[in-house]
Design an enzyme around this catalytic site. Structure first.
Site, PDB file in Angstrom:
ATOM      1  N   ASP A 169      44.589  48.086  39.417  1.00 14.97           N
ATOM      2  CA  ASP A 169      44.196  48.401  40.788  1.00 14.97           C
ATOM      3  C   ASP A 169      45.003  47.619  41.807  1.00 14.97           C
ATOM      4  O   ASP A 169      45.576  46.567  41.508  1.00 14.97           O
ATOM      5  CB  ASP A 169      42.703  48.135  40.994  1.00 14.97           C
ATOM      6  CG  ASP A 169      42.319  46.668  40.839  1.00 14.97           C
ATOM      7  OD1 ASP A 169      42.828  46.031  39.892  1.00 14.97           O
ATOM      8  OD2 ASP A 169      41.513  46.164  41.641  1.00 14.97           O
ATOM      9  N   GLU A 181      40.393  44.342  39.120  1.00 18.44           N
ATOM     10  CA  GLU A 181      40.576  42.899  39.297  1.00 18.44           C
ATOM     11  C   GLU A 181      40.411  42.499  40.750  1.00 18.44           C
ATOM     12  O   GLU A 181      39.843  41.445  41.055  1.00 18.44           O
ATOM     13  CB  GLU A 181      41.964  42.493  38.785  1.00 18.44           C
ATOM     14  CG  GLU A 181      42.187  40.984  38.705  1.00 18.44           C
ATOM     15  CD  GLU A 181      42.723  40.357  39.981  1.00 18.44           C
ATOM     16  OE1 GLU A 181      42.765  39.123  40.071  1.00 18.44           O
ATOM     17  OE2 GLU A 181      43.087  41.114  40.922  1.00 18.44           O
TER      18      GLU A 181
END
Length: 408
Positions: A80, A173
């Site tokens: 991400d 994350e």
């Protein structure tokens, strides 16, 4: 294929996570990159490459014959990009033989300048990759992914003996949940590194203790002509809460081990307001004190305006990994040796943030963080160099070689 060439492809895949989501992954678009990586891994020869229902990607390279008893080492990066800035429609700009000066970022009006980022002068002569000013770049952490994939490509040539190499790519994350559902036994490593840092000579095994905090403020809306001793303006109460916090304990005013309160979002009307913070501190005691300060503020607001006016929610995110890595300092020593072998001096410093490695270390997989060669993450000034990425790959390769020679 060089790592930066992979990066140029990966950053065009939209993978921004969503801190308001309660699903895993927080955004389904992260699967787009995950599935592309599984396909690429299989093309490289990683036969067990797979992605699970939560968007965790796994794969491994078997040990070289005769090295099966060597330490199994893992490398991890995240899929991400941060929701702090637009991550859709990334158009990377590549400048070969960068002159070390100012760069206009597309037609955005923004300028990447050595006045703001003095390290740019040290990148003179390199191939510099930037944004066009309208998005972040996504090198955090698609550079890490590209470097791990390039390492895998190198190892699969069969020219470097090694123990088992484990590869993992995680979702979310950037919103604090990246390592939560990683299946450590299935991952298969005894020790690991996240590849999610800054300059290519960076090693991190100290990070912030972190939590998120949110105030929901319920006001009392009444005609202002009749509001005496009755109205509770939620927006003003939100401003009052901000004013109760130490003004110099923000990201702008702090460095190294100093913690902070960071207001990330504020919304409000007379009727209702909300405040969202992230709280960070390296010291565990100071971290607890910051949370207690917020609880006391909640109490004070409710005593002043009435019970239920303010509601505080604190969500723990990650802890300082130092205590879990210190018993395994070979992780740090081998990284230092690999960096010095390339003619660089290791930069071992506390990170003013966190990585998946923090969670993983407390889950039983000691996991310090390595640099990717990138700078100015989470915004339009993000940049990285092709040469820095090449060096990051070489640092990992040096670590692999050292573990291949390590006696357990």
């Amino acid at each position: 294929m060089r790592a930066y060439e992979r990066l140029l492809h990966y950053v065009k895949i939209y993978t921004t996570s969503d801190e308001e989501s309660t699903s895993v992954p927080s955004t389904n678009r992260q699967f787009d990159l995950a599935m592309a990586l599984v396909e690429e891994m299989k093309e490289l020869g990683i036969e067990d490459a797979r992605v699970d229902e939560h968007c965790y990607v796994y794969g491994s390279i078997p040990a070289t014959p005769g090295y099966e008893d060597k330490t199994a080492i893992g490398f991890i990066a995240h899929l991400d990009t941060a929701p702090d800035y637009n991550g859709e429609g990334v158009k990377p700009q590549v400048r070969e033989n960068y002159d070390g000066g100012e760069i206009a970022l597309g037609e955005s009006g923004l300028v990447l300048s050595p006045d703001m980022f003095p390290h740019l002068k040290s990148l003179k002569g390199r191939t510099l990759i930037t944004t066009d000013g309208t998005t972040l770049l996504g090198a955090d952490d698609k550079a890490g992914i590209a470097e791990i994939m390039t390492l895998a490509q190198e190892l699969l040539k069969g020219e470097t003996p090694h123990g088992k190499i484990c590869i993992g790519f995680t979702p979310d994350e950037e919103v604090g949940g990246g390592a939560e559902l990683l299946d450590i036994p299935a991952f298969g490593a005894e020790f690991a590194y996240t590849v999610d840092g800054g300059c290519e000579n960076e090693i991190v095994y100290e990070n912030f203790n972190a939590c998120g905090a949110a105030f929901e403020i319920q006001g009392v809306n009444i005609h202002p002509g009749e509001a005496k001793d009755k109205m509770v303006n939620a927006a003003l109460a939100a401003a009052e809460i901000c004013g109760m916090l130490p003004w110099a304990e923000t990201p702008r005013h702090t460095e190294r081990y100093e913690g902070f309160f960071h207001l990330t979002q504020i919304q409000g009307t007379v009727e209702h307001a909300s405040l969202h913070f992230i709280i960070r501190d390296h010291d565990g005691g100071h971290f607890e004190a910051r949370q207690e300060m917020l609880r006391q503020i909640e109490k004070a607001v409710n005593e002043k305006y009435g019970a239920g006016t303010a509601k505080l929610t604190i969500r723990q995110q990650y802890r300082n990994m130092e205590e879990m890595v210190k018993p395994c300092m070979h992780l740090i020593d081998y990284a230092k040796e690999s960096i010095r072998e390339l003619g660089m001096e290791p930069d071992v410093s506390p990170v003013r943030g966190g990585t998946d490695g923090a969670q993983l270390s407390f889950r039983g997989l000691p996991c310090p963080n390595l640099g990717t060669g990138g700078y100015a993450f989470h915004g339009p000034y993000e940049h990285i160099t092709a040469e820095g990425m090449d060096r990051a790959v070489q640092v990992m390769l040096g670590i692999v070689k050292r573990y291949a020679n390590r006696e357990k």
